[in-house]
Scaffold this active site. Structure first.
Site, PDB file in Angstrom:
ATOM      1  N   TYR A   1     -12.850  -3.036  -2.228  1.00  0.00           N
ATOM      2  CA  TYR A   1     -13.280  -2.987  -0.819  1.00  0.00           C
ATOM      3  C   TYR A   1     -14.800  -2.891  -0.721  1.00  0.00           C
ATOM      4  O   TYR A   1     -15.321  -2.179   0.151  1.00  0.00           O
ATOM      5  CB  TYR A   1     -12.590  -1.827  -0.098  1.00  0.00           C
ATOM      6  CG  TYR A   1     -11.120  -2.069   0.208  1.00  0.00           C
ATOM      7  CD1 TYR A   1     -10.672  -3.307   0.682  1.00  0.00           C
ATOM      8  CD2 TYR A   1     -10.186  -1.059   0.059  1.00  0.00           C
ATOM      9  CE1 TYR A   1      -9.318  -3.525   0.974  1.00  0.00           C
ATOM     10  CE2 TYR A   1      -8.831  -1.275   0.357  1.00  0.00           C
ATOM     11  CZ  TYR A   1      -8.419  -2.504   0.812  1.00  0.00           C
ATOM     12  OH  TYR A   1      -7.085  -2.719   1.114  1.00  0.00           O
TER      13      TYR A   1
ATOM     14  N   ARG B   1      -1.390 -14.339   4.579  1.00  0.00           N
ATOM     15  CA  ARG B   1      -2.159 -13.687   5.663  1.00  0.00           C
ATOM     16  C   ARG B   1      -1.396 -13.839   6.990  1.00  0.00           C
ATOM     17  O   ARG B   1      -1.393 -12.949   7.824  1.00  0.00           O
ATOM     18  CB  ARG B   1      -3.565 -14.289   5.774  1.00  0.00           C
ATOM     19  CG  ARG B   1      -4.469 -14.083   4.569  1.00  0.00           C
ATOM     20  CD  ARG B   1      -5.026 -12.705   4.402  1.00  0.00           C
ATOM     21  NE  ARG B   1      -5.749 -12.186   5.532  1.00  0.00           N
ATOM     22  CZ  ARG B   1      -6.499 -11.076   5.490  1.00  0.00           C
ATOM     23  NH1 ARG B   1      -6.621 -10.381   4.347  1.00  0.00           N
ATOM     24  NH2 ARG B   1      -7.102 -10.624   6.561  1.00  0.00           N
TER      25      ARG B   1
ATOM     26  N   PHE C   1     -15.649   4.715   7.899  1.00  0.00           N
ATOM     27  CA  PHE C   1     -14.243   5.017   7.608  1.00  0.00           C
ATOM     28  C   PHE C   1     -13.860   4.771   6.147  1.00  0.00           C
ATOM     29  O   PHE C   1     -12.691   4.928   5.782  1.00  0.00           O
ATOM     30  CB  PHE C   1     -13.319   4.239   8.551  1.00  0.00           C
ATOM     31  CG  PHE C   1     -13.574   2.747   8.603  1.00  0.00           C
ATOM     32  CD1 PHE C   1     -14.334   2.192   9.632  1.00  0.00           C
ATOM     33  CD2 PHE C   1     -13.048   1.905   7.625  1.00  0.00           C
ATOM     34  CE1 PHE C   1     -14.567   0.811   9.676  1.00  0.00           C
ATOM     35  CE2 PHE C   1     -13.266   0.538   7.671  1.00  0.00           C
ATOM     36  CZ  PHE C   1     -14.039  -0.009   8.700  1.00  0.00           C
TER      37      PHE C   1
ATOM     38  N   ASN D   1      -1.792   0.098   7.003  1.00  0.00           N
ATOM     39  CA  ASN D   1      -1.219  -1.155   7.507  1.00  0.00           C
ATOM     40  C   ASN D   1      -0.391  -1.895   6.455  1.00  0.00           C
ATOM     41  O   ASN D   1      -0.305  -3.118   6.464  1.00  0.00           O
ATOM     42  CB  ASN D   1      -2.319  -2.041   8.103  1.00  0.00           C
ATOM     43  CG  ASN D   1      -3.399  -2.369   7.102  1.00  0.00           C
ATOM     44  OD1 ASN D   1      -3.300  -1.991   5.936  1.00  0.00           O
ATOM     45  ND2 ASN D   1      -4.419  -3.090   7.530  1.00  0.00           N
TER      46      ASN D   1
ATOM     47  N   THR E   1      -5.351  -7.486  10.870  1.00  0.00           N
ATOM     48  CA  THR E   1      -5.755  -6.188  10.312  1.00  0.00           C
ATOM     49  C   THR E   1      -5.571  -5.081  11.353  1.00  0.00           C
ATOM     50  O   THR E   1      -5.008  -4.023  11.053  1.00  0.00           O
ATOM     51  CB  THR E   1      -7.250  -6.243   9.895  1.00  0.00           C
ATOM     52  OG1 THR E   1      -7.462  -7.393   9.086  1.00  0.00           O
ATOM     53  CG2 THR E   1      -7.655  -4.988   9.155  1.00  0.00           C
TER      54      THR E   1
ATOM     55  N   HIS F   1      -1.901  -5.484   1.492  1.00  0.00           N
ATOM     56  CA  HIS F   1      -3.146  -6.221   1.254  1.00  0.00           C
ATOM     57  C   HIS F   1      -2.797  -7.633   0.816  1.00  0.00           C
ATOM     58  O   HIS F   1      -1.862  -7.828   0.044  1.00  0.00           O
ATOM     59  CB  HIS F   1      -3.959  -5.554   0.126  1.00  0.00           C
ATOM     60  CG  HIS F   1      -5.063  -6.443  -0.364  1.00  0.00           C
ATOM     61  ND1 HIS F   1      -6.279  -6.528   0.286  1.00  0.00           N
ATOM     62  CD2 HIS F   1      -5.125  -7.345  -1.386  1.00  0.00           C
ATOM     63  CE1 HIS F   1      -7.028  -7.437  -0.331  1.00  0.00           C
ATOM     64  NE2 HIS F   1      -6.354  -7.936  -1.348  1.00  0.00           N
TER      65      HIS F   1
ATOM     66  N   GLU G   1      -9.321 -10.990  -7.569  1.00  0.00           N
ATOM     67  CA  GLU G   1      -8.462  -9.801  -7.414  1.00  0.00           C
ATOM     68  C   GLU G   1      -7.329  -9.791  -8.442  1.00  0.00           C
ATOM     69  O   GLU G   1      -6.972  -8.733  -8.968  1.00  0.00           O
ATOM     70  CB  GLU G   1      -7.920  -9.742  -5.977  1.00  0.00           C
ATOM     71  CG  GLU G   1      -9.047  -9.446  -4.990  1.00  0.00           C
ATOM     72  CD  GLU G   1      -8.644  -9.514  -3.520  1.00  0.00           C
ATOM     73  OE1 GLU G   1      -7.463  -9.799  -3.211  1.00  0.00           O
ATOM     74  OE2 GLU G   1      -9.525  -9.258  -2.675  1.00  0.00           O
TER      75      GLU G   1
ATOM     76  N   LYS H   1       0.828  -1.202   0.000  1.00  0.00           N
ATOM     77  CA  LYS H   1       0.000   0.000   0.000  1.00  0.00           C
ATOM     78  C   LYS H   1       0.875   1.270   0.000  1.00  0.00           C
ATOM     79  O   LYS H   1       2.105   1.185   0.216  1.00  0.00           O
ATOM     80  CB  LYS H   1      -0.932  -0.060   1.215  1.00  0.00           C
ATOM     81  CG  LYS H   1      -1.909  -1.255   1.169  1.00  0.00           C
ATOM     82  CD  LYS H   1      -2.813  -1.264   2.398  1.00  0.00           C
ATOM     83  CE  LYS H   1      -3.827  -2.390   2.364  1.00  0.00           C
ATOM     84  NZ  LYS H   1      -4.755  -2.312   3.532  1.00  0.00           N
TER      85      LYS H   1
HETATM   86  N1  UDP Z   1      -9.591  -0.860   7.526  1.00  0.00           N
HETATM   87  C1  UDP Z   1      -9.674   0.251   8.359  1.00  0.00           C
HETATM   88  N2  UDP Z   1     -10.383   0.159   9.540  1.00  0.00           N
HETATM   89  C2  UDP Z   1     -11.021  -1.002   9.914  1.00  0.00           C
HETATM   90  C3  UDP Z   1     -10.960  -2.116   9.049  1.00  0.00           C
HETATM   91  C4  UDP Z   1     -10.233  -2.013   7.868  1.00  0.00           C
HETATM   92  O1  UDP Z   1      -9.111   1.298   8.041  1.00  0.00           O
HETATM   93  O2  UDP Z   1     -11.662  -1.021  10.983  1.00  0.00           O
HETATM   94  C5  UDP Z   1      -8.804  -0.785   6.292  1.00  0.00           C
HETATM   95  C6  UDP Z   1      -7.401  -1.398   6.447  1.00  0.00           C
HETATM   96  O3  UDP Z   1      -6.494  -0.689   5.615  1.00  0.00           O
HETATM   97  C7  UDP Z   1      -7.646  -2.804   5.951  1.00  0.00           C
HETATM   98  C8  UDP Z   1      -8.594  -2.540   4.784  1.00  0.00           C
HETATM   99  O4  UDP Z   1      -9.454  -1.514   5.258  1.00  0.00           O
HETATM  100  O5  UDP Z   1      -6.438  -3.434   5.542  1.00  0.00           O
HETATM  101  C9  UDP Z   1      -9.413  -3.752   4.357  1.00  0.00           C
HETATM  102  O6  UDP Z   1     -10.095  -4.274   5.483  1.00  0.00           O
HETATM  103  P1  UDP Z   1     -10.224  -5.850   5.690  1.00  0.00           P
HETATM  104  O7  UDP Z   1     -11.204  -6.045   6.788  1.00  0.00           O
HETATM  105  O8  UDP Z   1     -10.487  -6.513   4.403  1.00  0.00           O
HETATM  106  O9  UDP Z   1      -8.774  -6.240   6.274  1.00  0.00           O
HETATM  107  P2  UDP Z   1      -7.519  -6.981   5.589  1.00  0.00           P
HETATM  108  O10 UDP Z   1      -8.076  -8.071   4.711  1.00  0.00           O
HETATM  109  O11 UDP Z   1      -6.742  -5.940   4.832  1.00  0.00           O
HETATM  110  O12 UDP Z   1      -6.731  -7.530   6.745  1.00  0.00           O
HETATM  111 MG    MG Z   2      -9.533  -8.006   3.287  1.00  0.00          MG
END
Ligand code: UDP
Ligand code: MG
Length: 134
Positions: free
Chosen positions: A49, A85, A57, A112, A91, A115, A126, A9
């Site tokens: 997303y 993962r 958010f 974070n 996350t 992805h 994807e 990212k």
């Molecule tokens: N995100 C955020 N706040 C949250 C959950 C997610 O800002 O409470 C953002 C974060 O950058 C995250 C992305 O949205 O990586 C996608 O969320 P997801 O739940 O899919 O998490 P990931 O698969 O990236 O772990």
């Molecule tokens: Mg995700």
């Protein structure tokens, strides 16, 4: 061989952590089979997303994700979807274990660094979204 979609990212690019993260992926024994720098837009983020579009958010996620280029990658390996993962960490940055990419480098849940697809099925969707039919 299983494939997953990985994206470094904008914060990872700006903080010059691309090499560090790529190195962790390689040392784990996974193969990076394609990569390119791209800049995302709101339309593709609404697809990517889709599960978060209704969240309060979401605008913050868009602002962050379009703030600079990302490194899009296809990574291949044994159980690579779950394996990546695991390397990434949780996350929520406060739940990401030390030794994981997010655990070592993130101090925000939004910014974070990385992805990774959450299932084999989503990985193929994807990969198609960002690389087309390859
Ligand atoms: N995100 C955020 N706040 C949250 C959950 C997610 O800002 O409470 C953002 C974060 O950058 C995250 C992305 O949205 O990586 C996608 O969320 P997801 O739940 O899919 O998490 P990931 O698969 O990236 O772990
Ligand atoms: Mg995700």
């Amino acid at each position: 061989m299983e494939r997953t979609y990985i994206m470094l990212k904008p914060d990872a690019v700006k903080r010059h952590l691309m090499g560090e993260v790529i190195s962790r992926i390689e040392r784990k024994g996974f193969n990076i089979i394609n990569m390119k720098m791209i800049t995302l837009n709101e339309a593709v983020l609404k697809e990517h997303y889709a599960h978060l579009v209704e969240k309060p958010f979401f605008p913050e996620i868009v602002e962050y994700m379009v703030s600079g280029p990302v490194l899009a990658m296809i990574v291949e390996g044994n159980d690579v979807v779950k394996g990546m993962r695991f390397l990434m960490g949780a996350t929520n940055w406060l739940e990401a274990n030390p030794g994981t990419i997010r655990g070592d480098y993130a101090n925000s849940t939004t910014e974070n660094l990385i992805h990774g697809s959450d299932s084999v099925e989503n990985a193929e969707i994807e990969i198609k979204r960002f690389f087309g039919n390859i």
